[in-house]
Design a protein around this motif. Structure first.
Motif, PDB file in Angstrom:
ATOM      1  N   GLY A   1     -52.091  -7.783 -16.806  1.00  0.00           N
ATOM      2  CA  GLY A   1     -53.006  -6.659 -16.715  1.00  0.00           C
ATOM      3  C   GLY A   1     -52.694  -5.542 -17.688  1.00  0.00           C
ATOM      4  O   GLY A   1     -53.604  -4.868 -18.183  1.00  0.00           O
ATOM      5  N   MET A   2     -51.398  -5.318 -17.996  1.00  0.00           N
ATOM      6  CA  MET A   2     -51.057  -4.217 -18.892  1.00  0.00           C
ATOM      7  C   MET A   2     -51.587  -4.466 -20.300  1.00  0.00           C
ATOM      8  O   MET A   2     -51.938  -3.510 -21.002  1.00  0.00           O
ATOM      9  CB  MET A   2     -49.541  -4.012 -18.910  1.00  0.00           C
ATOM     10  N   LEU A   3     -51.652  -5.718 -20.731  1.00  0.00           N
ATOM     11  CA  LEU A   3     -52.233  -5.984 -22.042  1.00  0.00           C
ATOM     12  C   LEU A   3     -53.710  -5.610 -22.064  1.00  0.00           C
ATOM     13  O   LEU A   3     -54.209  -5.075 -23.063  1.00  0.00           O
ATOM     14  CB  LEU A   3     -52.052  -7.458 -22.409  1.00  0.00           C
ATOM     15  N   SER A   4     -54.422  -5.866 -20.978  1.00  0.00           N
ATOM     16  CA  SER A   4     -55.822  -5.419 -20.890  1.00  0.00           C
ATOM     17  C   SER A   4     -55.896  -3.907 -20.945  1.00  0.00           C
ATOM     18  O   SER A   4     -56.731  -3.330 -21.656  1.00  0.00           O
ATOM     19  CB  SER A   4     -56.470  -5.932 -19.599  1.00  0.00           C
ATOM     20  N   ALA A   5     -55.025  -3.244 -20.187  1.00  0.00           N
ATOM     21  CA  ALA A   5     -55.041  -1.779 -20.169  1.00  0.00           C
ATOM     22  C   ALA A   5     -54.748  -1.198 -21.546  1.00  0.00           C
ATOM     23  O   ALA A   5     -55.386  -0.243 -21.990  1.00  0.00           O
ATOM     24  CB  ALA A   5     -54.036  -1.263 -19.139  1.00  0.00           C
ATOM     25  N   LEU A   6     -53.757  -1.761 -22.246  1.00  0.00           N
ATOM     26  CA  LEU A   6     -53.439  -1.273 -23.589  1.00  0.00           C
ATOM     27  C   LEU A   6     -54.607  -1.490 -24.546  1.00  0.00           C
ATOM     28  O   LEU A   6     -54.903  -0.623 -25.387  1.00  0.00           O
ATOM     29  CB  LEU A   6     -52.186  -1.970 -24.112  1.00  0.00           C
ATOM     30  N   HIS A   7     -55.275  -2.617 -24.429  1.00  0.00           N
ATOM     31  CA  HIS A   7     -56.439  -2.877 -25.284  1.00  0.00           C
ATOM     32  C   HIS A   7     -57.543  -1.867 -25.002  1.00  0.00           C
ATOM     33  O   HIS A   7     -58.145  -1.307 -25.931  1.00  0.00           O
ATOM     34  CB  HIS A   7     -56.948  -4.293 -25.054  1.00  0.00           C
ATOM     35  N   TYR A   8     -57.809  -1.624 -23.713  1.00  0.00           N
ATOM     36  CA  TYR A   8     -58.822  -0.634 -23.366  1.00  0.00           C
ATOM     37  C   TYR A   8     -58.444   0.745 -23.913  1.00  0.00           C
ATOM     38  O   TYR A   8     -59.296   1.492 -24.423  1.00  0.00           O
ATOM     39  CB  TYR A   8     -58.989  -0.546 -21.844  1.00  0.00           C
TER      40      TYR A   8
ATOM     41  N   MET B   1     -54.303  -3.837 -10.739  1.00  0.00           N
ATOM     42  CA  MET B   1     -53.035  -4.125 -11.402  1.00  0.00           C
ATOM     43  C   MET B   1     -52.058  -3.015 -11.067  1.00  0.00           C
ATOM     44  O   MET B   1     -52.433  -1.967 -10.548  1.00  0.00           O
ATOM     45  CB  MET B   1     -53.219  -4.185 -12.920  1.00  0.00           C
ATOM     46  N   GLY B   2     -50.808  -3.254 -11.360  1.00  0.00           N
ATOM     47  CA  GLY B   2     -49.800  -2.208 -11.265  1.00  0.00           C
ATOM     48  C   GLY B   2     -49.371  -1.885  -9.858  1.00  0.00           C
ATOM     49  O   GLY B   2     -49.721  -2.539  -8.881  1.00  0.00           O
ATOM     50  N   PHE B   3     -48.609  -0.808  -9.778  1.00  0.00           N
ATOM     51  CA  PHE B   3     -47.928  -0.425  -8.549  1.00  0.00           C
ATOM     52  C   PHE B   3     -48.706   0.605  -7.735  1.00  0.00           C
ATOM     53  O   PHE B   3     -48.563   0.702  -6.529  1.00  0.00           O
ATOM     54  CB  PHE B   3     -46.551   0.132  -8.935  1.00  0.00           C
TER      55      PHE B   3
END
Length: 905
Positions: free
Chosen positions: A611-618, A834-836
């Motif tokens: 999920g973090m890769l999606s967030a970074l892309h966004y 995603m995430g905490f």
């Protein structure tokens, strides 16, 4: 941890965490902390070991069981394949067949167990003949469809049967294969034996419903399609009053048709004691209580394995049927030593084979300034020599095609603008770095390549690819499209009963109300077995529920999909393992899990969603859209302000370091360099916590404890972690420095010291270690202490390569949070779940960082969170949240589109 932890004082807890056990050494670590590559510490099935007192007997009357269901018939069998093999050996059977419903789900475990106890194995399947699409086996007291038992005579028959199962599964839907008898006519040849089967077989069913003439016609239909020499009439006796009459009629039909006549037990559990569990599972499958299902249940515990002598007594009126079963079984028995299909040949440019093409790609990638630069002016000394070493080993082991396939998937992701990076032990490879598969420079970081690949390792390398979760499906479908559905499939995940689900389903079977089922399941220890809760005594769960729950624990319940594992083969994989549809659209799944695939040598590729890769892309897209600035995550500068933010534990939403435990550690560790992030990622893990590495490292980092080493030879391996072992690669380096192991031998030691240890292998390596250490002057108590440290450390050591890969994402997400907080918040909201932390917490954190977060507005909001700039937010962008909770992105997107179409925004 559950809610009933033992009473442990803080001083005792600190003593254990500080590596000061009762003997002054590390305390024991559970098998779950196995030091694997996965951050979730995924379990691996250990190799089968037969019971100590089990001895395979020879029966007075030869007999082989030809019709047997394990619990991989999913809610229709009540014994593990291993249990069935053990009981067959105890009873003295000549051979045993596994004939689960519509699949080969349990054959690998069955073959492993039978091989260990020298029991001949027969492989078959009870096929469901059903032309309608609504033939699910669950939800009714009597599943629809006719049954046909097919046994493979040889490996060719196995392959043909696996293909037939795949066709049936793929023609239907999940849990409801579609297959007609005519579909099988041309597949078997003389490689199958067909049994008339149980009460749902065409012949016995016609006999009961329409009489002998109709049954004779059904038998002749089988003979016409499969050949007279390939059909056998099956007799079974479970003690029902009508069994003898039915068997008399079936025996007469067999004699008149001139086909074989054999006895079976139509087995559904190993011993009579399993009968209550079998009926409870039948109730779960039918979604009824036992009382409601009572009219459909067998009256006695007859469907268990029997010895040849007992079968001879039961079938005395049919001379020879027991012995004929033994003859037919031995004729069909073979070892499941499947030749796993090789990888498909990779399409190379003219003039190149796979190895020369790989060398070309590596040379081009390594020569880039962003990697190592040209050979005559390399940026990192020794880089090209390391590449030469790795390529030579790859060529020797025959794996160039594997690397090319991974490179091709990464290339596809880059061309489609999908964020992707390799992680795990692949980060130990300079070749993977040159191919742009990983972001970690293995040479500069001094990572051991042999942790990833060495001549002593079994099987192919293992490269995990993290792909942005919202677009991972594109990569998966690319693999299906490129290699075909028959040659590529996802690996299964066998969903098994755990304590909570076992109690819930067994309470349901026993007729307890849904509310009571939920209440009792909540009383179960979240992590422990049923026995753990039962021993505590502070519950009101009835004893019958607990007894059945303990029996069904770890039974397979249904098949899921592995988080990212895919198998790719050069010839049809459906001839090795059947394939079926998954619940998710366009996902075809093998009937085996990752351990089964590894056991037979199928090559697995892990395409994991992150999920973090999606967030970074966004976030990068949002920054570009708002300010026109392109943020290159691969070229972010090392910024003291970013590290200062982390030292304040200002890490809500930051990858890997946002948990409470990480936040508590960050101000004490005070990261200032990239390698500090590598340590931080590895430090708060089950292994280092249980192994007692956390507190000593922090004390040494802050100067509260001196940095010491048991022996000077340990210093090169442990210097960068202040004398405290954290990484698996350090274990290997210690073996190299202290005992003169080669890198390949060191990796063997790491594997042998894992949670499931081979005593003989460990003893051989221990002697090798002490001999090498003695030659270097390390003897006596010091050698013992180092060996004990290695043995304890092996269970919890975290892969440094894995930590390095994740540390890049830690820094990238920290940099975005520090300098683009509005884009960071919007990106995290768009990447949910995603995430905490919850979206509400993320929004509150963004507001604390000066971001104006606006509420959804039907006249202005888009379906996703966006950045807005106007006079109200003059100092920076405002984060405009997307759809309100419960509206959904589909309807929200439709509303936004309607608004634009009407000229309203």
């Amino acid at each position: 941890m559950g809610f009933n932890n033992p009473s442990v004082g803080w001083s005792e807890l600190e003593r254990q965490l500080s590596n000061r056990g009762a003997t002054g050494r590390s305390t024991h670590v559970g098998d779950w902390a196995n030091g694997g590559d996965s951050p979730a510490w995924s379990a691996h099935r250990p190799a089968y070991e037969p019971p100590a007192r089990l001895e395979r007997r020879r029966g007075a009357t030869p007999y082989a069981e030809l019709h047997c269901h394990s619990n991989f018939s999913f809610l229709d069998g009540a014994s593990h394949p291993e249990e069935l093999a053990e009981e067959a050996a105890r009873l003295g059977l000549e051979a045993l067949a596994l004939t689960d419903h519509d699949g080969f789900y349990g054959v690998v475990r069955f073959a492993e167990a039978a091989g260990a106890i020298d029991l001949p194995t027969i492989f078959g399947c009870e096929l469901t003949l059903l032309a309608r699409p609504d033939g699910a086996r669950t939800g009714g007291p009597d599943p629809p469809g006719e049954h046909l038992v097919v046994l493979a005579r040889d490996p060719e028959g196995y392959a043909r049967l696996a293909r037939a199962i795949s066709r049936a599964q793929m023609a239907g839907e999940k849990g409801a294969p579609r297959l007609a008898l005519d579909d099988l006519s041309d597949l078997g040849g003389d490689h199958w034996v067909v049994l008339t089967g149980c009460r749902k077989g065409a012949v016995p069913a016609a006999l009961v419903d329409h009489g002998p003439a109709a049954a004779g016609r059904e038998l002749e239909r089988l003979v016409e399609r499969f050949g007279r020499g390939n059909v056998a009439v099956e007799l079974w006796d479970h003690g029902d009053p009508l069994d003898s009459a039915r068997n008399d009629a079936l025996a007469g039909l067999a004699v008149r048709a001139g086909v074989d006549l054999v006895a079976t037990s139509n087995v559904h559990y190993a011993t009579p004691a399993r009968r209550p569990l079998a009926t409870a599972l039948a109730a779960v499958r039918a979604r009824r209580s036992l009382d409601e299902l009572d009219g459909w249940l067998p009256a006695a515990a007859g469907a268990h394995l029997r010895s040849g002598a007992e079968q001879a007594r039961r079938f005395a009126r049919y001379p020879g049927v027991v012995e004929r079963a033994a003859e037919l079984g031995l004729a069909c028995a073979f070892d499941l030593r499947l030749v796993a299909p090789a990888l498909p040949p990779f399409p190379c440019p003219p003039g190149h084979d796979e190895m020369s093409y790989l060398r070309l790609l590596v040379a081009e990638g390594a020569a880039r300034p962003a990697r190592y630069g040209p050979r005559h002016a390399e940026r990192v000394p020794g880089a090209h020599a390391q590449l030469d070493h790795e390529l030579a080993l790859i060529e020797t082991l025959g794996f160039p095609g594997y690397f090319l396939i991974v490179w091709d998937i990464v290339r596809f992701c880059h061309e489609q603008g999908i964020y992707c990076q390799g992680r795990g032990s692949a980060a130990n490879s300079a070749v993977c770095y040159a191919l742009d598969v990983t972001k970690a420079d293995a040479v500069e970081l001094g990572l051991l390549f042999e942790r990833f690949l060495s001549p002593e390792r079994d099987g192919p390398p293992d490269i995990d690819l993290d792909i942005e979760s919202d677009r991972r499906e594109e990569a998966i479908q690319y693999v299906y499209e490129r290699y075909g559905r028959e040659n590529a499939a996802q690996v299964a995940n066998v969903i098994t009963y755990r304590a909570k689900s076992a109690v819930r389903d067994m309470a349901k079977a026993l007729g307890h109300a849904p509310g009571q089922q939920d209440a009792w399941s909540k009383q179960m220890d979240a992590w422990g077995p049923v026995a753990a809760t039962e021993a505590q005594g502070d519950h009101d769960i009835p004893e019958p529920v607990l007894r059945l729950a303990a029996e069904v624990e770890r039974f397979p319940r249904h098949l899921g999909i592995h988080s990212g594992g895919m198998v790719i083969c050069g010839r049809p994989v459906v001839e090795v393992c059947p394939v079926e549809w998954g619940r998710m659209a366009d996902r075809s799944v093998l009937q085996w899990d990752k351990d089964d695939c590894a056991a037979v040598g199928l090559v697995k590729f892990d395409l994991l969603g992150l999920g973090m890769l999606s967030a970074l892309h966004y976030a990068v897209d949002l920054v570009r859209g708002w300010s026109g600035v392109d943020v290159d995550l691969a070229a972010l500068p090392q910024d003291p302000e970013v590290y200062e933010m982390l030292c304040r534990a200002d890490s809500v939403g930051v990858f890997q370091v946002e948990s409470r435990a990480q936040m508590a550690t960050l101000p004490r560790l005070r990261p200032r360099t990239f390698y500090d992030l590598v340590v931080e990622v590895a430090l708060i893990r089950p292994g280092p916590i249980q192994g007692g590495s956390v507190h000593p490292y922090i004390r040494r980092r802050n100067g509260h404890e001196p940095v010491t080493y048991l022996h000077p030879l340990l210093e090169p391996a442990l210097e960068k972690t202040l004398g405290v072992p954290l990484f698996q690669e350090q274990l290997m380096q210690i073996a190299i420095d202290v005992a003169g192991f080669t890198p390949g031998e060191a990796d063997q030691l790491r594997q042998a010291m894992g949670a499931k240890r081979s005593r003989e292998r460990m003893e051989r390596l221990r002697q090798r270690f002490y001999g090498g250490a003695g030659a270097r002057g390390v003897v006596g108590a010091v050698a013992d202490e180092i060996w004990d440290k290695l043995a304890a450390f092996a269970n919890y050591g975290f892969p440094e390569s894995h930590s390095v890969s994740f540390a890049y994402l830690v820094y990238a997400s920290s940099w975005i949070k520090r300098y683009e907080p509005a884009a960071f918040c919007a990106a995290l909201l768009n990447a949910q779940p995603m995430g905490f932390y919850s979206p509400h917490t993320l929004v509150q954190d963004a507001r604390r960082h000066g971001v104006e977060v606006r509420t959804p507005d039907v006249n202005a909001s888009a379906a996703d969170a966006t950045l807005e700039v106007d006079a109200v937010a003059a100092e920076g962008p405002a984060c405009g949240p997307g759809a309100p909770r419960g509206l959904g992105t589909g309807r929200a997107g439709g509303a936004a589109g309607d608004r634009v179409g009407a000229g309203c925004g």
